[in-house]
Design a protein around this motif. Structure first.
Motif, PDB file in Angstrom:
ATOM      1  N   PRO A   1       2.444   1.015   7.680  1.00 14.99           N
ATOM      2  CA  PRO A   1       3.885   0.804   7.479  1.00 14.99           C
ATOM      3  C   PRO A   1       4.268  -0.650   7.245  1.00 14.99           C
ATOM      4  O   PRO A   1       5.136  -0.936   6.410  1.00 14.99           O
ATOM      5  N   GLU A   2       3.617  -1.582   7.951  1.00 20.20           N
ATOM      6  CA  GLU A   2       3.991  -2.982   7.798  1.00 20.20           C
ATOM      7  C   GLU A   2       3.649  -3.513   6.405  1.00 20.20           C
ATOM      8  O   GLU A   2       4.338  -4.387   5.874  1.00 20.20           O
TER       9      GLU A   2
ATOM     10  N   LYS B   1       6.152  -2.058   3.651  1.00 20.75           N
ATOM     11  CA  LYS B   1       7.460  -2.709   3.605  1.00 20.75           C
ATOM     12  C   LYS B   1       7.532  -3.747   2.491  1.00 20.75           C
ATOM     13  O   LYS B   1       8.604  -3.989   1.927  1.00 20.75           O
ATOM     14  N   ILE B   2       6.399  -4.369   2.182  1.00 14.88           N
ATOM     15  CA  ILE B   2       6.389  -5.396   1.136  1.00 14.88           C
ATOM     16  C   ILE B   2       5.724  -4.914  -0.146  1.00 14.88           C
ATOM     17  O   ILE B   2       5.921  -5.514  -1.204  1.00 14.88           O
TER      18      ILE B   2
ATOM     19  N   PRO C   1       5.561  -1.241  -1.600  1.00 16.03           N
ATOM     20  CA  PRO C   1       5.806   0.199  -1.470  1.00 16.03           C
ATOM     21  C   PRO C   1       4.877   1.066  -2.306  1.00 16.03           C
ATOM     22  O   PRO C   1       4.755   2.266  -2.045  1.00 16.03           O
TER      23      PRO C   1
END
Length: 208
Positions: free
Chosen positions: A41-42, A45-46, A48
């Motif tokens: 997920p982290e 975030k940058i 996709p």
């Protein structure tokens, strides 16, 4: 400071070479695509599209994914390797997009079917080998007329293309395709002799 989220792939090396060439301070966050780090997920975030590389510029708070966008962002941030305006700028962007839309994807498919595919698919191998040869002819013709890919000056277009030619020669074991491309070979040696390129091509290997 720029954080480079990357791994040791041709696309990853584009970003690290550019950062070295432009002299920008950066730190590396390895994204082990073999361990599926790109789906965390982290990282999503940058990036996709769950692809490396991606960058985060602490100075501006801007994050960028997709290597074409990254190269343009870094060049515009420093005012180097991409002309600010005029025909020369669009020549660089033409060849950058040529790599993004053609050379990279087609070489990637050739590599998949010759190196990674669990079974031999002759049709696919022949299809992508034929397309790789066509693309190499396009590049050979361009380099027979100019010192660098987009003209007489080194640019982000050269940075985008170099790691893919390197991968074709080494990891994909397709060096025979370059036997009839003396101008590509001379360009490859010239670009590969640049200290920033040599350093950029090592980024991430320690983590791997």
């Amino acid at each position: 400071m720029i954080t480079l989220h990357t791994w040791t792939t041709p696309n990853g090396f584009k970003a690290s070479i550019a950062l070295e060439e432009l002299g920008l301070p950066y730190k590396v966050n390895p994204i082990n695509i073999g361990a599926d780090d790109q789906f965390k997920p982290e990282f999503l975030k940058i990036s996709p599209n769950n692809k490396i590389p991606a960058i985060v510029d602490d100075e501006t708070g801007i994050s960028v994914f997709e290597t074409g966008a990254i190269l343009v962002y870094l060049a515009e941030k420093t005012g180097k390797l991409l002309p600010a305006s005029g025909e020369a700028r669009y020549k660089v962007l033409e060849w950058l997009n040529w790599q993004m839309g053609g050379l990279g994807p087609m070489f990637g498919q050739l590599g998949h079917f010759t190196v990674f595919a669990p079974e031999q698919v002759p049709y696919a191998q022949n299809r992508y080998k034929t397309e790789a040869i066509r693309l190499l002819k396009v590049l050979e013709t361009q380099l027979s007329k100019h010192a660098y890919v987009a003209g007489e000056d080194y640019s982000i277009a050269d940075i985008a293309i170099y790691p893919w030619i390197n991968t074709l020669r080494t990891f994909y074991k397709q060096e025979a395709l370059l036997e009839a491309t003396p101008h590509i070979n001379a360009w490859f040696a010239k670009v590969g002799a640049r200290p920033a390129v040599q350093k950029g091509m090592t980024i991430g290997k320690e983590a791997r």
